[in-house]
Structures are given as structure tokens and as C-alpha cells.
Design a protein around this motif. Structure first.
Motif, PDB file in Angstrom:
ATOM      1  N   VAL A   1       2.209  -3.673  -1.176  1.00  0.00           N
ATOM      2  CA  VAL A   1       1.344  -2.921  -2.078  1.00  0.00           C
ATOM      3  C   VAL A   1       1.925  -2.894  -3.481  1.00  0.00           C
ATOM      4  CG1 VAL A   1       0.512  -0.595  -2.614  1.00  0.00           C
ATOM      5  CG2 VAL A   1       0.242  -1.507  -0.333  1.00  0.00           C
TER       6      VAL A   1
ATOM      7  N   ARG B   1      -4.395  -0.907   2.069  1.00  0.00           N
ATOM      8  CA  ARG B   1      -3.237  -1.791   2.074  1.00  0.00           C
ATOM      9  C   ARG B   1      -3.287  -2.711   3.291  1.00  0.00           C
ATOM     10  NH1 ARG B   1       1.997   1.832   2.638  1.00  0.00           N
ATOM     11  NH2 ARG B   1       1.158   2.648   0.691  1.00  0.00           N
TER      12      ARG B   1
ATOM     13  N   LEU C   1      -4.389  -3.618  -4.067  1.00  0.00           N
ATOM     14  CA  LEU C   1      -4.829  -3.194  -2.740  1.00  0.00           C
ATOM     15  C   LEU C   1      -6.049  -3.999  -2.312  1.00  0.00           C
ATOM     16  CD1 LEU C   1      -4.527   0.676  -3.098  1.00  0.00           C
ATOM     17  CD2 LEU C   1      -3.044  -0.819  -1.781  1.00  0.00           C
TER      18      LEU C   1
ATOM     19  N   ASP D   1      -1.197   5.009  -2.421  1.00  0.00           N
ATOM     20  CA  ASP D   1      -2.265   4.089  -2.820  1.00  0.00           C
ATOM     21  C   ASP D   1      -3.261   4.739  -3.773  1.00  0.00           C
ATOM     22  OD1 ASP D   1      -0.872   2.360  -1.274  1.00  0.00           O
ATOM     23  OD2 ASP D   1      -2.323   2.286   0.374  1.00  0.00           O
TER      24      ASP D   1
END
Length: 226
Positions: free
Chosen positions: A46, A194, A51, A219
Motif C-alpha cells: 500500500v 488494499r 490502493l 488506507d
């Protein structure tokens, strides 16, 4: 011959100890030996790439705890987390609720972050019930909407739209079944995630386990910067 074999084996064991044991000790000291390999490797991936984009999130229009009509358009320009739950759930929902509160706190100063919690028991979860539920949870963000509406519409949105299972089952605790997963949607309305260590998209985040909650927080930060 046997003695020579024993000597050879002993030498291999001694060599292993000299080369590898110090490395193992270092890993234990650093805490890396107990990390979840799937999530740690995924973190590295990541950090080095965008993503994964799954596709557009399904459109929806429902009513929130303030009796206001809320659609997916309300979240345009925002990164948001979406879940399916119900207020009287005695099993996994309290865990999901608790974890969602930690996500709220993490991004309390982010005006471009929101949460959508959609009830799968709308017959009970009226706007008034959801307003009280939100108050008990400590949901204070203006961008956190607890949503209700037509049950068939919501079930279709979950099962066919997001592909997140929900269903009725009189034998289940609370009479409903659903996943404990969170969906992550970016500012442009795309579902994002991810990848696992094999390079496959995980699709949704585990809302019950700490590793899943930690992953979605990381994320969200990435998507807020995009």
C-alpha cells in the motif's frame, strides 16, 4: 559411519544457530515476528502503490437519524466507510460499533471523511430509534449518518449492490444475519481496498478484528491525500 553422521548433523545445527538465531532474536525484539504477515506485507504494498480500485459504489437514497434524505451524493468529495448493522444486534454489531467509534475519533478533524451505517432492520430502526442509538454510541460527527428505509431496498443494496451478505434468520441471534465487514469508498465514489500478500484485492475490511480496523485507518489516510 554413524559417528561421522552425528558429527555432520551437529555441525549443521551449530551453523544454523550461529547464522539464524541472532536474526530471530532481533525480530522478537523488534516485534516483527508476531506481526500478521498478510497485513504487514500488504502495508508495504500500500505504501508503494495506489490502493486497488474495485469500481463505483452502488447509488443509494435513504433516511437518516435526523429524518433527512441522504444519498450517496452526500458523500461526494468525501472518503467514507460503509457498514450494514441493526441497533438491537446482540452479537457482532456492538464490536463493529465500538471499532467505528475509534475510526470516528481518528478522523474527527477531517471534514472530508464520513460514515454510513445502514440498518438491516428498518421496521424497528426508525429515525428516532437510530438517533437515540447514535447518541448512546457517542456518534458525534455531522458526517456520520445512520440510515433506514425500505427493507427490500436495503437488502438488495447489500446483497446485490455491495455484495455484502445480509439476511433474516429466525434461528440466528437477533433474527438477522450479516457480515462484519466495512466498505471503503473514495472521494469519487469508488470502492477501494488494499491487496493481500498474493496480490489479490481484499475487497472489504474486517470490522471485528483490530488488524482490519488498523488497516482501514491507514488506507483512509492515503485516500484523504488523493
Amino acid at each position: 559411519m554413524k559417528n561421522k553422521s552425528y558429527i555432520g548433523i551437529s555441525f549443521i545445527i551449530l551453523l544454523f544457530g550461529i547464522i539464524f538465531i541472532p536474526k530471530i532474536i532481533d525480530r522478537i525484539k523488534n516485534g516483527s515476528v508476531v506481526q500478521n504477515d498478510r497485513m504487514s506485507l500488504s502495508n508495504e504494498m500500500v505504501n508503494n502503490q495506489t490502493l486497488n480500485k474495485i469500481g463505483p459504489a452502488p447509488k443509494f437514497e435513504l433516511t437518516d437519524q435526523n429524518n433527512s434524505k441522504i444519498s450517496n451524493k452526500e458523500y461526494t468529495g468525501k472518503v467514507y466507510v460503509l457498514e450494514f448493522f441493526f441497533s438491537t444486534c446482540p452479537s457482532i454489531c456492538p464490536i463493529m460499533n465500538k471499532n467505528m467509534i475509534t475510526i470516528q475519533k481518528e478522523f474527527s478533524n477531517e471534514k472530508d471523511f464520513g460514515i454510513a451505517s445502514i440498518s438491516i432492520n428498518p421496521e424497528n430502526d426508525t429515525p428516532a430509534v437510530l438517533k437515540e442509538h447514535a447518541k448512546k454510541l457517542g456518534a458525534t460527527s455531522a458526517n456520520w449518518h445512520f440510515l433506514t428505509g425500505n427493507k427490500d431496498y436495503i437488502f438488495n443494496l447489500a446483497n446485490k449492490g455491495f455484495n455484502l451478505y445480509v439476511g433474516e434468520n429466525n434461528k440466528a441471534i437477533g433474527n438477522f444475519e450479516h457480515s462484519g465487514l466495512f466498505a471503503l469508498i473514495d472521494k469519487n465514489g469508488n470502492i477501494r481496498c488494499r491487496k493481500d500478500q498474493q496480490g489479490n484485492p481484499i475487497l472489504y475490511y474486517d470490522g471485528l478484528e483490530q488488524k482490519g480496523v488498523d488497516a482501514i485507518k491507514e488506507d483512509i489516510k492515503i485516500l484523504l491525500k488523493e
